[in-house]
Design an enzyme around this catalytic site. Structure first.
Site, PDB file in Angstrom:
ATOM      1  N   SER A  19      -7.801  -2.082  -3.135  1.00  0.00           N
ATOM      2  CA  SER A  19      -8.359  -0.744  -2.914  1.00  0.00           C
ATOM      3  C   SER A  19      -9.483  -0.452  -3.902  1.00  0.00           C
ATOM      4  CB  SER A  19      -7.285   0.332  -3.037  1.00  0.00           C
ATOM      5  OG  SER A  19      -6.419   0.257  -1.946  1.00  0.00           O
ATOM      6  N   GLN A  67      -0.215   2.469  -6.017  1.00  0.00           N
ATOM      7  CA  GLN A  67      -1.643   2.777  -5.893  1.00  0.00           C
ATOM      8  C   GLN A  67      -2.481   2.401  -7.119  1.00  0.00           C
ATOM      9  OE1 GLN A  67      -2.192   6.885  -4.890  1.00  0.00           O
ATOM     10  NE2 GLN A  67      -3.284   6.355  -3.010  1.00  0.00           N
ATOM     11  N   TYR A  82      -0.621  -1.288   6.281  1.00  0.00           N
ATOM     12  CA  TYR A  82      -1.768  -2.047   6.780  1.00  0.00           C
ATOM     13  C   TYR A  82      -1.811  -1.984   8.306  1.00  0.00           C
ATOM     14  CZ  TYR A  82      -2.384  -4.037   2.124  1.00  0.00           C
ATOM     15  OH  TYR A  82      -2.617  -4.200   0.793  1.00  0.00           O
ATOM     16  N   ASP A 129      -3.379  -1.252  -7.198  1.00  0.00           N
ATOM     17  CA  ASP A 129      -3.897  -1.826  -5.952  1.00  0.00           C
ATOM     18  C   ASP A 129      -5.362  -2.242  -6.131  1.00  0.00           C
ATOM     19  OD1 ASP A 129      -4.768  -2.393  -3.422  1.00  0.00           O
ATOM     20  OD2 ASP A 129      -3.919  -0.608  -2.479  1.00  0.00           O
ATOM     21  N   ARG A 150       0.853  -1.202   0.000  1.00  0.00           N
ATOM     22  CA  ARG A 150       0.000   0.000   0.000  1.00  0.00           C
ATOM     23  C   ARG A 150       0.877   1.236   0.000  1.00  0.00           C
ATOM     24  NH1 ARG A 150      -5.820  -1.085   2.531  1.00  0.00           N
ATOM     25  NH2 ARG A 150      -6.528  -2.024   0.606  1.00  0.00           N
TER      26      ARG A 150
HETATM   27  P1  NAD Z   1      -8.295  -2.059   4.687  1.00  0.00           P
HETATM   28  O1  NAD Z   1      -7.118  -2.845   5.118  1.00  0.00           O
HETATM   29  O2  NAD Z   1      -8.109  -0.887   3.783  1.00  0.00           O
HETATM   30  O3  NAD Z   1      -9.101  -1.524   5.967  1.00  0.00           O
HETATM   31  C1  NAD Z   1      -9.263  -2.245   7.130  1.00  0.00           C
HETATM   32  C2  NAD Z   1      -9.303  -1.266   8.268  1.00  0.00           C
HETATM   33  O4  NAD Z   1      -9.579  -1.976   9.470  1.00  0.00           O
HETATM   34  C3  NAD Z   1      -7.966  -0.527   8.480  1.00  0.00           C
HETATM   35  O5  NAD Z   1      -8.166   0.855   8.432  1.00  0.00           O
HETATM   36  C4  NAD Z   1      -7.518  -0.987   9.870  1.00  0.00           C
HETATM   37  O6  NAD Z   1      -6.804  -0.002  10.551  1.00  0.00           O
HETATM   38  C5  NAD Z   1      -8.864  -1.316  10.500  1.00  0.00           C
HETATM   39  N1  NAD Z   1      -8.739  -2.176  11.668  1.00  0.00           N
HETATM   40  C6  NAD Z   1      -7.954  -3.270  11.857  1.00  0.00           C
HETATM   41  N2  NAD Z   1      -8.114  -3.772  13.103  1.00  0.00           N
HETATM   42  C7  NAD Z   1      -9.041  -2.986  13.717  1.00  0.00           C
HETATM   43  C8  NAD Z   1      -9.627  -2.999  15.009  1.00  0.00           C
HETATM   44  N3  NAD Z   1      -9.298  -3.908  15.916  1.00  0.00           N
HETATM   45  N4  NAD Z   1     -10.525  -2.031  15.293  1.00  0.00           N
HETATM   46  C9  NAD Z   1     -10.862  -1.089  14.382  1.00  0.00           C
HETATM   47  N5  NAD Z   1     -10.333  -1.024  13.141  1.00  0.00           N
HETATM   48  C10 NAD Z   1      -9.431  -1.966  12.808  1.00  0.00           C
HETATM   49  O7  NAD Z   1      -9.322  -3.080   4.060  1.00  0.00           O
HETATM   50  P2  NAD Z   1     -10.514  -2.767   3.055  1.00  0.00           P
HETATM   51  O8  NAD Z   1     -10.040  -2.915   1.656  1.00  0.00           O
HETATM   52  O9  NAD Z   1     -11.199  -1.518   3.455  1.00  0.00           O
HETATM   53  O10 NAD Z   1     -11.448  -4.022   3.364  1.00  0.00           O
HETATM   54  C11 NAD Z   1     -12.127  -4.088   4.604  1.00  0.00           C
HETATM   55  C12 NAD Z   1     -12.838  -5.419   4.780  1.00  0.00           C
HETATM   56  O11 NAD Z   1     -13.837  -5.560   3.805  1.00  0.00           O
HETATM   57  C13 NAD Z   1     -11.915  -6.643   4.640  1.00  0.00           C
HETATM   58  O12 NAD Z   1     -12.297  -7.646   5.560  1.00  0.00           O
HETATM   59  C14 NAD Z   1     -12.179  -7.076   3.235  1.00  0.00           C
HETATM   60  O13 NAD Z   1     -11.888  -8.428   3.005  1.00  0.00           O
HETATM   61  C15 NAD Z   1     -13.642  -6.804   3.168  1.00  0.00           C
HETATM   62  N6  NAD Z   1     -14.177  -6.724   1.823  1.00  0.00           N
HETATM   63  C16 NAD Z   1     -15.323  -7.398   1.650  1.00  0.00           C
HETATM   64  C17 NAD Z   1     -15.923  -7.396   0.446  1.00  0.00           C
HETATM   65  C18 NAD Z   1     -17.226  -8.109   0.297  1.00  0.00           C
HETATM   66  O14 NAD Z   1     -17.720  -8.204  -0.795  1.00  0.00           O
HETATM   67  N7  NAD Z   1     -17.783  -8.612   1.368  1.00  0.00           N
HETATM   68  C19 NAD Z   1     -15.304  -6.746  -0.643  1.00  0.00           C
HETATM   69  C20 NAD Z   1     -14.111  -6.032  -0.429  1.00  0.00           C
HETATM   70  C21 NAD Z   1     -13.549  -6.035   0.834  1.00  0.00           C
END
Ligand code: NAD
Length: 383
Positions: free
Chosen positions: A133, A127, A228, A130, A122
Site C-alpha cells: 500500500s 495497515q 483483495y 502494508d 489487507r
Molecule cells: P490493489 O490490489 O490495491 O488494487 C488493484 C485493483 O484492481 C483492486 O481495486 C481490484 O479490485 C482491481 N481489479 C482487479 N481485477 C479487476 C478487473 N478485472 N477490472 C477492474 N478492476 C480490477 O493493487 P495496487 O497496490 O493498487 O497496485 C496496482 C497495480 O500496480 C499492481 O499490478 C501492482 O503490481 C502495480 N504497481 C506497479 C508499480 C510500478 O512501479 N509499475 C508500483 C506499485 C504497484
C-alpha cells in the site's frame, strides 16, 4: 536484536529499508542497527546521517549479514546473495515469493526464516505494515504525473486571453491503492476523472475524490476475505469490456492498475479499443510486471501505437521517489520489527493472522501454500 540494513543490489533500486530517522527511534528502544556503507546513498541518506542516528556502519555485506539476527531489505534477494545467509537468520523484505518460488525453497532448505511483506493481509490491524500500500501510493502518484507529461494537452481547464482550454479526461481502471492515488493526483492537476473497478465498495472513495465512478452490476462476489480482488468469471469480463471500451475511447489519459494477487494481471484494454482512442492520447499501464492490463504492454517500455497513442509501462516507480518511498517503507519495516520481536525474542505465534500470512519459511519449512502449489505445478509440467 541486531538488525542489518543492506545496500540493495537490484538494478535501478534506489530505496533503503530503514532511514536514519527511524533508525534513531529504534536505537532509543535498544535495537542495535548495523548499516552497510552506502546503503542510503541512492535515497540521499549518508553514512554520516546513519552514524548520527546511532547506527554502526559496516563496510562489507558478508560481515554485516553474518553478525545480524534480522536482515531487512527492500527488493527481493538475488541468487548471488544466498551464500551470504546462514541458518537461523531472519530475512524481511519484498521477497517476491510467487515470482521466485525456487529461491524461497532454497531459503527454507538453508534454515533461513523469511517474512515477505507482499503477503501482509489487507486488514486495519496490518495497515501500518502494508508496504504494497505505501509503495502503491507512490506508483499511483507517479502514474498520473507520467500521463500528464506525455499528453500533448493541459490537464486543467484554463480560461485565458488566448481562449478557453477544456480539461483533460482521465480514466482510471482498478481503484486499489495505486488507482486511488492516481485519481487524487489527476484531480489535483485539474483533470476530469472517471474510474472503474470490479469491487463496487470503492464507489464512495472514488466519489469522495471528486471523480465519477463508472458503475457495473456484477452477479458475483469480487472481494476475498483478505480484502483483495478475486478473478471474475468470463461473463463478467465480457460485460466489463464493453463498458471499458466506451470510456477508453473518450479518455485523454487511461491509467490501468488492475490486479488480482498471485495471478496474471487481467487483460482489460485490447488492441481494438486502442484503435478507437483519440490521437495523442496516453495510456499508463502500472501492471506491466504482472503481464499488463493492456494487450500491447511491454513492461519497462514506452510504445507508440496507431492512431498516435503513447503506451507507457513503467517498472519500479516507487524507486523514482526514493526519499519518501524509503521513509514510508521504513515505517512499515520498523512497525513490523516491533510486532515480531518482544523482549528480544521473535514471537512466532502462527495463530496470529499477520505472522501466519507473512512468514514464508521457518525452521527449515516452506510454510506458504501458494508457493508450494507453484513449485508443484512446475514439477508436474516438467514430468
Ligand atoms: P490493489 O490490489 O490495491 O488494487 C488493484 C485493483 O484492481 C483492486 O481495486 C481490484 O479490485 C482491481 N481489479 C482487479 N481485477 C479487476 C478487473 N478485472 N477490472 C477492474 N478492476 C480490477 O493493487 P495496487 O497496490 O493498487 O497496485 C496496482 C497495480 O500496480 C499492481 O499490478 C501492482 O503490481 C502495480 N504497481 C506497479 C508499480 C510500478 O512501479 N509499475 C508500483 C506499485 C504497484
Amino acid at each position: 536484536m541486531k538488525v542489518a540494513v543492506t545496500k540493495e543490489i537490484e538494478v535501478g533500486e534506489n530505496r533503503v529499508a530503514l532511514i536514519p530517522d527511524v533508525v534513531s527511534r529504534l536505537v532509543k528502544q535498544s535495537w542495535e542497527i548495523h548499516v552497510e556503507a552506502g546503503a542510503g546513498e541512492a535515497a540521499f541518506f549518508s553514512d554520516r546521517d546513519y552514524e548520527q542516528a546511532g547506527a554502526t556502519i559496516v563496510n562489507d555485506k558478508a560481515t554485516l549479514w553474518q553478525n545480524a539476527d534480522i536482515i531487512v531489505k527492500v527488493s527481493s534477494l538475488k541468487e548471488e546473495e544466498l551464500p551470504l545467509l546462514e541458518s537461523g537468520k531472519s530475512l524481511v523484505g519484498l521477497l517476491d515469493p510467487l515470482g521466485q518460488p525456487e529461491l524461497i525453497q532454497q531459503l527454507a532448505d538453508k534454515g533461513i526464516n523469511t517474512f515477505s511483506l507482499e503477503l501482509m493481509p489487507r486488514t486495519s490491524r496490518a495497515q501500518s505494515m502494508d508496504a504494497l500500500s505505501s509503495q502503491g501510493n507512490i506508483a499511483g502518484y507517479k502514474a498520473a504525473l507520467l500521463g500528464a507529461s506525455a499528453l500533448p494537452k493541459f490537464f486543467p481547464m484554463l480560461t485565458t486571453a488566448a481562449g478557453t482550454i477544456r480539461p483533460a479526461t482521465v480514466f482510471v481502471i482498478g481503484v486499489g491503492v495505486a488507482g486511488l492515488q492516481a485519481i487524487a493526483t489527476a484531480r489535483r492537476l485539474g483533470a476530469l476523472v472517471e474510474a472503474f473497478d470490479i469491487r463496487p465498495e470503492v464507489k464512495e472513495q472514488v466519489q469522495s475524490l471528486g471523480a465519477e465512478f463508472v458503475e457495473m452490476e456484477l452477479q458475483e462476489d469480487t472481494t476475498t476475505k483478505d480484502g483483495y480482488a478475486k478473478e471474475v468469471s468470463q461473463d463478467s469480463k465480457q460485460q466489463s469490456q464493453q463498458l471499458i471500451a466506451q470510456h477508453v475511447a473518450t479518455a485523454d489519459v487511461v491509467i490501468t492498475t488492475a490486479q488480482v494477487q498471485g495471478k496474471r494481471a487481467p487483460l482489460l484494454v485490447t488492441n481494438d479499443m486502442i484503435k478507437e482512442m483519440k490521437p495523442g492520447s496516453v495510456i499508463v499501464d502500472l501492471a506491466g510486471e504482472q503481464g499488463g492490463n493492456c494487450e500491447p504492454t511491454e513492461a519497462g517500455k514506452d510504445i507508440q501505437l496507431d492512431p498516435g497513442i503513447t503506451l507507457i509501462s513503467p517498472i519500479n516507480l516507487p524507486s523514482s521517489l526514493p526519499v519518501h518511498a524509503s521513509q514510508m517503507y521504513s515505517k512499515n519495516i520498523s512497525t513490523l520489527l516491533q510486532y515480531l520481536v518482544k523482549e528480544e525474542q521473535m514471537q512466532m505465534d502462527f495463530e496470529d493472522d499477520i505472522i501466519d500470512s507473512i512468514c514464508l519459511t521457518y525452521n527449515g519449512e516452506l510454510r506458504n501454500q501458494r508457493v508450494k502449489d507453484i513449485l508443484a505445478s512446475k514439477t508436474e509440467s516438467k514430468v
